[in-house]
Design a protein around this motif. Sequence first.
Motif, mmCIF file in Angstrom:
data_model
loop_
_atom_site.group_PDB
_atom_site.id
_atom_site.type_symbol
_atom_site.label_atom_id
_atom_site.label_comp_id
_atom_site.label_asym_id
_atom_site.label_seq_id
_atom_site.Cartn_x
_atom_site.Cartn_y
_atom_site.Cartn_z
ATOM 1 N N ALA A 170 11.314 -35.940 -21.244
ATOM 2 C CA ALA A 170 11.444 -34.539 -20.886
ATOM 3 C C ALA A 170 12.872 -34.059 -21.000
ATOM 4 O O ALA A 170 13.015 -32.963 -21.410
ATOM 5 C CB ALA A 170 10.783 -34.165 -19.292
ATOM 6 N N PHE A 171 13.630 -34.884 -20.403
ATOM 7 C CA PHE A 171 15.113 -34.566 -20.614
ATOM 8 C C PHE A 171 15.574 -34.596 -22.159
ATOM 9 O O PHE A 171 16.311 -33.630 -22.515
ATOM 10 C CB PHE A 171 16.084 -35.660 -20.149
ATOM 11 C CG PHE A 171 17.400 -35.328 -20.016
ATOM 12 C CD1 PHE A 171 17.927 -34.588 -19.496
ATOM 13 C CD2 PHE A 171 18.218 -36.424 -20.811
ATOM 14 C CE1 PHE A 171 19.407 -34.314 -19.546
ATOM 15 C CE2 PHE A 171 19.524 -36.204 -20.855
ATOM 16 C CZ PHE A 171 20.395 -35.046 -20.286
ATOM 17 N N HIS A 172 15.260 -35.464 -22.794
ATOM 18 C CA HIS A 172 15.534 -35.536 -24.290
ATOM 19 C C HIS A 172 15.078 -34.131 -25.046
ATOM 20 O O HIS A 172 15.505 -33.483 -25.913
ATOM 21 C CB HIS A 172 14.692 -36.704 -25.134
ATOM 22 C CG HIS A 172 15.396 -36.952 -26.381
ATOM 23 N ND1 HIS A 172 14.846 -36.324 -27.608
ATOM 24 C CD2 HIS A 172 16.324 -37.432 -26.918
ATOM 25 C CE1 HIS A 172 15.393 -36.771 -28.763
ATOM 26 N NE2 HIS A 172 16.287 -37.370 -28.155
ATOM 27 N N HIS A 173 13.462 -33.923 -24.621
ATOM 28 C CA HIS A 173 12.915 -32.627 -25.098
ATOM 29 C C HIS A 173 13.718 -31.498 -24.785
ATOM 30 O O HIS A 173 14.133 -30.545 -25.512
ATOM 31 C CB HIS A 173 11.536 -32.558 -24.570
ATOM 32 C CG HIS A 173 10.802 -31.306 -24.988
ATOM 33 N ND1 HIS A 173 10.252 -31.248 -26.288
ATOM 34 C CD2 HIS A 173 10.384 -30.174 -24.411
ATOM 35 C CE1 HIS A 173 9.581 -30.116 -26.495
ATOM 36 N NE2 HIS A 173 9.893 -29.404 -25.375
ATOM 37 N N ALA A 174 14.319 -31.319 -23.524
ATOM 38 C CA ALA A 174 15.000 -30.233 -22.997
ATOM 39 C C ALA A 174 16.428 -30.164 -23.558
ATOM 40 O O ALA A 174 17.107 -29.068 -24.199
ATOM 41 C CB ALA A 174 15.121 -30.407 -21.702
ATOM 42 N N ALA A 175 16.934 -31.286 -24.046
ATOM 43 C CA ALA A 175 18.218 -31.103 -24.762
ATOM 44 C C ALA A 175 18.240 -30.670 -26.328
ATOM 45 O O ALA A 175 19.021 -29.921 -26.529
ATOM 46 C CB ALA A 175 18.871 -32.613 -24.667
ATOM 47 N N GLN A 176 17.159 -31.155 -26.960
ATOM 48 C CA GLN A 176 16.715 -30.605 -28.229
ATOM 49 C C GLN A 176 16.701 -29.190 -28.184
ATOM 50 O O GLN A 176 17.042 -28.371 -29.372
ATOM 51 C CB GLN A 176 15.648 -31.430 -28.926
ATOM 52 C CG GLN A 176 15.672 -31.331 -30.415
ATOM 53 C CD GLN A 176 16.830 -31.583 -31.228
ATOM 54 O OE1 GLN A 176 17.199 -32.396 -31.101
ATOM 55 N NE2 GLN A 176 17.160 -30.499 -31.847
ATOM 56 N N ALA A 177 15.768 -28.911 -27.263
ATOM 57 C CA ALA A 177 15.575 -27.474 -27.059
ATOM 58 C C ALA A 177 16.778 -26.577 -27.061
ATOM 59 O O ALA A 177 16.958 -25.516 -27.474
ATOM 60 C CB ALA A 177 14.640 -27.144 -25.933
ATOM 61 N N ASP A 229 20.204 -26.337 -18.337
ATOM 62 C CA ASP A 229 19.337 -26.233 -17.058
ATOM 63 C C ASP A 229 18.171 -25.538 -17.082
ATOM 64 O O ASP A 229 16.968 -25.868 -16.711
ATOM 65 C CB ASP A 229 20.414 -25.706 -15.847
ATOM 66 C CG ASP A 229 19.791 -26.087 -14.442
ATOM 67 O OD1 ASP A 229 19.703 -26.865 -13.865
ATOM 68 O OD2 ASP A 229 19.490 -24.882 -14.019
ATOM 69 N N ALA A 230 18.033 -24.357 -17.735
ATOM 70 C CA ALA A 230 16.881 -23.435 -17.944
ATOM 71 C C ALA A 230 16.000 -24.476 -18.918
ATOM 72 O O ALA A 230 14.789 -24.057 -18.508
ATOM 73 C CB ALA A 230 17.420 -22.154 -18.477
ATOM 74 N N HIS A 231 16.275 -24.996 -19.677
ATOM 75 C CA HIS A 231 15.382 -25.796 -20.675
ATOM 76 C C HIS A 231 14.836 -27.027 -19.972
ATOM 77 O O HIS A 231 13.741 -27.389 -20.032
ATOM 78 C CB HIS A 231 16.113 -26.261 -22.052
ATOM 79 C CG HIS A 231 16.501 -25.335 -22.903
ATOM 80 N ND1 HIS A 231 15.228 -24.694 -23.623
ATOM 81 C CD2 HIS A 231 17.302 -24.546 -23.484
ATOM 82 C CE1 HIS A 231 15.899 -23.679 -24.412
ATOM 83 N NE2 HIS A 231 17.205 -23.721 -24.426
ATOM 84 N N LEU A 232 15.769 -27.664 -19.092
ATOM 85 C CA LEU A 232 15.229 -28.597 -18.059
ATOM 86 C C LEU A 232 13.956 -28.222 -17.208
ATOM 87 O O LEU A 232 13.145 -28.823 -17.169
ATOM 88 C CB LEU A 232 16.369 -29.197 -17.310
ATOM 89 C CG LEU A 232 17.290 -30.295 -18.123
ATOM 90 C CD1 LEU A 232 18.494 -30.671 -17.254
ATOM 91 C CD2 LEU A 232 16.452 -31.722 -18.231
ATOM 92 N N LEU A 233 14.557 -27.120 -16.592
ATOM 93 C CA LEU A 233 13.380 -26.545 -15.844
ATOM 94 C C LEU A 233 12.040 -26.306 -16.671
ATOM 95 O O LEU A 233 10.789 -26.589 -15.943
ATOM 96 C CB LEU A 233 13.873 -25.325 -14.995
ATOM 97 C CG LEU A 233 14.858 -25.424 -13.991
ATOM 98 C CD1 LEU A 233 15.415 -23.924 -13.622
ATOM 99 C CD2 LEU A 233 14.458 -26.039 -12.874
ATOM 100 N N GLN A 234 12.162 -25.428 -17.463
ATOM 101 C CA GLN A 234 10.901 -25.451 -18.606
ATOM 102 C C GLN A 234 10.133 -26.612 -19.073
ATOM 103 O O GLN A 234 8.942 -26.927 -18.683
ATOM 104 C CB GLN A 234 11.472 -24.627 -19.488
ATOM 105 C CG GLN A 234 10.065 -24.238 -20.861
ATOM 106 C CD GLN A 234 9.476 -23.211 -20.024
ATOM 107 O OE1 GLN A 234 9.904 -21.910 -19.606
ATOM 108 N NE2 GLN A 234 8.227 -23.627 -19.705
#
Length: 205
Positions: A153-160, A170-175
Amino acid sequence: MPRSGAEARRRLQQAALELYRERGFDQTTTAEIAARAGLNERTFFRHFPDKREVLFDGEADLRAALTQAVAEAPDGLRPLEMLLHAFRRSGRILEENRPFSEPRLEVIAVTPALRERELAKAASMTDAVAKALRRRDVPDRLADLAAQTGWAAFHHAAQAWIDDPSRSLDAHLLQAFDDLHALSATAPPAPARARTENGTEPARG
């Protein structure tokens, strides 16, 4: 010449990144990286064991930040909640280094040798996170699963975040973690639930 080892490392990292983007990873030598940085090749090897590792220098800092954040997470949180807390705190490392993080991910994505190294680093990172969860009394099986799921999930958020810089990491991590909860809360379609063990649906009256 750089006045400190930290400055030399930064110059070598930036030089490597520039050359990898210009020529490709395979076509770039450590001597060329050192020359671009205004240093010699001996200095390169004082700081990095090979030309792959130059793009993974922040891994130790991120691992330390993550494990410390898990250790300091408030009591009463579930494993994934602990990890969200830890990733939100540790994500600042990436945000502070966005000018390097963004092109770095682009280079890794198109370079098989770097993707292989990234997978090895990810395995090491999830192992460290799982150990941190166990120290918070999370059972072994759940600690391993949470660490692997949380890191994905962290990797997904970082790419997003790289793809959509209009929102903070932070917003992408929450999502990403909200999406995880939504996935686990979604019930399978009724026909799938009604299937028997042999794959056929029961007769309807």
